[in-house]
Design an enzyme around this catalytic site. Structure first.
Site, PDB file in Angstrom:
ATOM      1  N   LYS A 185       0.262 -13.998  -6.510  1.00 25.12           N
ATOM      2  CA  LYS A 185       0.368 -14.738  -5.245  1.00 25.12           C
ATOM      3  C   LYS A 185       1.034 -16.103  -5.468  1.00 25.12           C
ATOM      4  CE  LYS A 185      -1.509 -11.831  -2.398  1.00 25.12           C
ATOM      5  NZ  LYS A 185      -0.829 -11.335  -1.209  1.00 25.12           N
TER       6      LYS A 185
ATOM      7  N   SER B 112      -3.579 -16.566  -1.168  1.00 27.09           N
ATOM      8  CA  SER B 112      -5.007 -16.418  -1.435  1.00 27.09           C
ATOM      9  C   SER B 112      -5.579 -17.637  -2.141  1.00 27.09           C
ATOM     10  CB  SER B 112      -5.195 -15.199  -2.346  1.00 27.09           C
ATOM     11  OG  SER B 112      -6.477 -15.178  -2.898  1.00 27.09           O
TER      12      SER B 112
ATOM     13  N   TYR C 236      -3.808 -10.992 -10.228  1.00 24.95           N
ATOM     14  CA  TYR C 236      -3.731 -11.006  -8.761  1.00 24.95           C
ATOM     15  C   TYR C 236      -3.379 -12.417  -8.271  1.00 24.95           C
ATOM     16  CZ  TYR C 236      -5.216 -11.448  -3.953  1.00 24.95           C
ATOM     17  OH  TYR C 236      -5.236 -11.758  -2.620  1.00 24.95           O
TER      18      TYR C 236
END
Ligand code: UDP
Length: 333
Positions: free
Chosen positions: A145, A117, A141
């Site tokens: 990643k 991402s 988050y």
């Protein structure tokens, strides 16, 4: 090829399954249906309902058949939630991914495509953002990643597992045939929310922040069509199959649209006037995120086919019209 699609009942994973089947590959979809939907599993492949936490089941799956590649879409994606429930994100997005990688290593499966991402970059230091941009994620988050990207580099060095990390900017749109589309419960993404306001499923769209340092004060994002993202996966997989080295790619169209521009474009496409409510900034939102995808274009030969914002919204709108009543009823049950 025989491909394992982990998270194939979700938004991008379901579109990917459809594309792989149409390209003549064999597909096994694995999903725990925690955020995905059984009806989004495209017919034509095999479906295994299991969780990456279940190492024994994973082991049995890899023992039973030989995969030529694994595509991993199964992660939690809400930035805000990751701030309040980091354990959920690190466990699923990192620990469970390591379970999957271990099963691959154990069974000699060496091709892995990872859904990364733009969140790994944090607040952009320059735009457009290329692959070398510093990685300073600002929330769990994004960190989950970036951690997996680093795990992958180590697994390649130690175990020869080759991978492609595909860093999505703003995935949007829907299958041009309207057989599939975006469905998250709860929905947090701008385009589906605007269209739900246009169809009457919601009273209005809330704009988070109108005082950003951008031309109209609202955040600018790079929206990329879901089938163009899937195309990049297919190209990255074929590239690994030809024996190429591991690589990371930023995937976006290279043009930014503000929240206000998206709302205006949705108004044009739908012919509805969408009511707008102004609200304070959402924590963790950078002002401007636009991708430099030169590498994907050069090395993968990636050519986004639906780069126009109007096309992205039109496809998403066809899906909203088709499903609005059914999904609204399902959500109310
Ligand atoms: N956004 C908004 N209202 C909403 C949802 C999103 O104003 O109800 C804004 C959000 O602040 C961001 C942009 O729309 O600037 C895209 O947000 P989205 O959640 O779709 O994707 P993200 O950029 O967070 O991956």
């Amino acid at each position: 090829m025989r491909i394992l699609v982990v998270g194939g009942a979700g938004y991008i994973g379901s579109h990917m399954t459809k594309m792989l089947l149409e390209a003549g590959h064999r597909v096994v979809v694995m999903d725990n249906l925690s955020t995905g939907f059984r009806e989004a599993v495209v017919p034509g492949g095999e479906f295994v309902e299991t969780d990456l936490a279940d190492r024994a089941r994973l082991e049995a799956l890899f023992r039973a058949q030989r995969f030529d590649g694994v595509l991993h879409f199964a992660s939690f994606i809400q930035v805000g939630e990751s701030m309040t429930q980091p354990a959920k994100y690190y466990r699923n997005n990192v620990v469970h991914t390591v379970n999957l990688l271990d099963a691959m290593v154990q069974h000699g499966v060496t091709r892995f495509i990872f859904s990364s991402s733009a969140a790994i970059f944090g607040e952009p230091q320059y735009v457009p953002v290329d692959e070398e941009h510093p990685k300073l994620p600002t929330n769990p988050y994004g960190r989950s990643k970036w951690m997996v990207e680093q795990v992958l580099a180590d697994y390649e060095r130690a175990y020869g597992l080759r991978h492609s990390c595909l860093r999505y900017f703003n995935a949007a749109g829907a299958d041009p045939d309207a057989a599939l589309g975006e469905r998250h419960e709860p929905e947090t993404h701008l385009i589906p929310l605007v269209l739900q306001a246009a169809s009457g499923r919601r009273p209005a769209i809330t704009v988070f922040g109108t005082d950003y340092d951008t031309p109209d004060g609202t955040c600018v994002r790079d929206y990329v069509h879901v089938t163009d993202l899937c195309q990049a996966h297919l190209l990255a997989l074929e590239r690994l199959a030809r024996g190429a080295e591991s690589r990371a790619y930023n995937l976006g169209n290279g043009s930014g649209f503000s929240v206000k521009q998206v709302i205006d474009a949705a108004g044009e496409v739908t012919g509805s006037r969408v009511a707008v409510v102004k609200a304070p900034r959402r924590a963790g939102d950078p002002a401007r995120l636009v991708a430099d995808s030169t590498r994907a274009r050069k090395e993968l030969g990636w050519r986004p086919r639906h780069a126009e914002l109007e096309t992205i919204i039109r496809h998403a709108w066809a899906w909203e019209i088709k499903t609005a009543t059914r999904f609204a009823r399902a959500a109310a049950l």
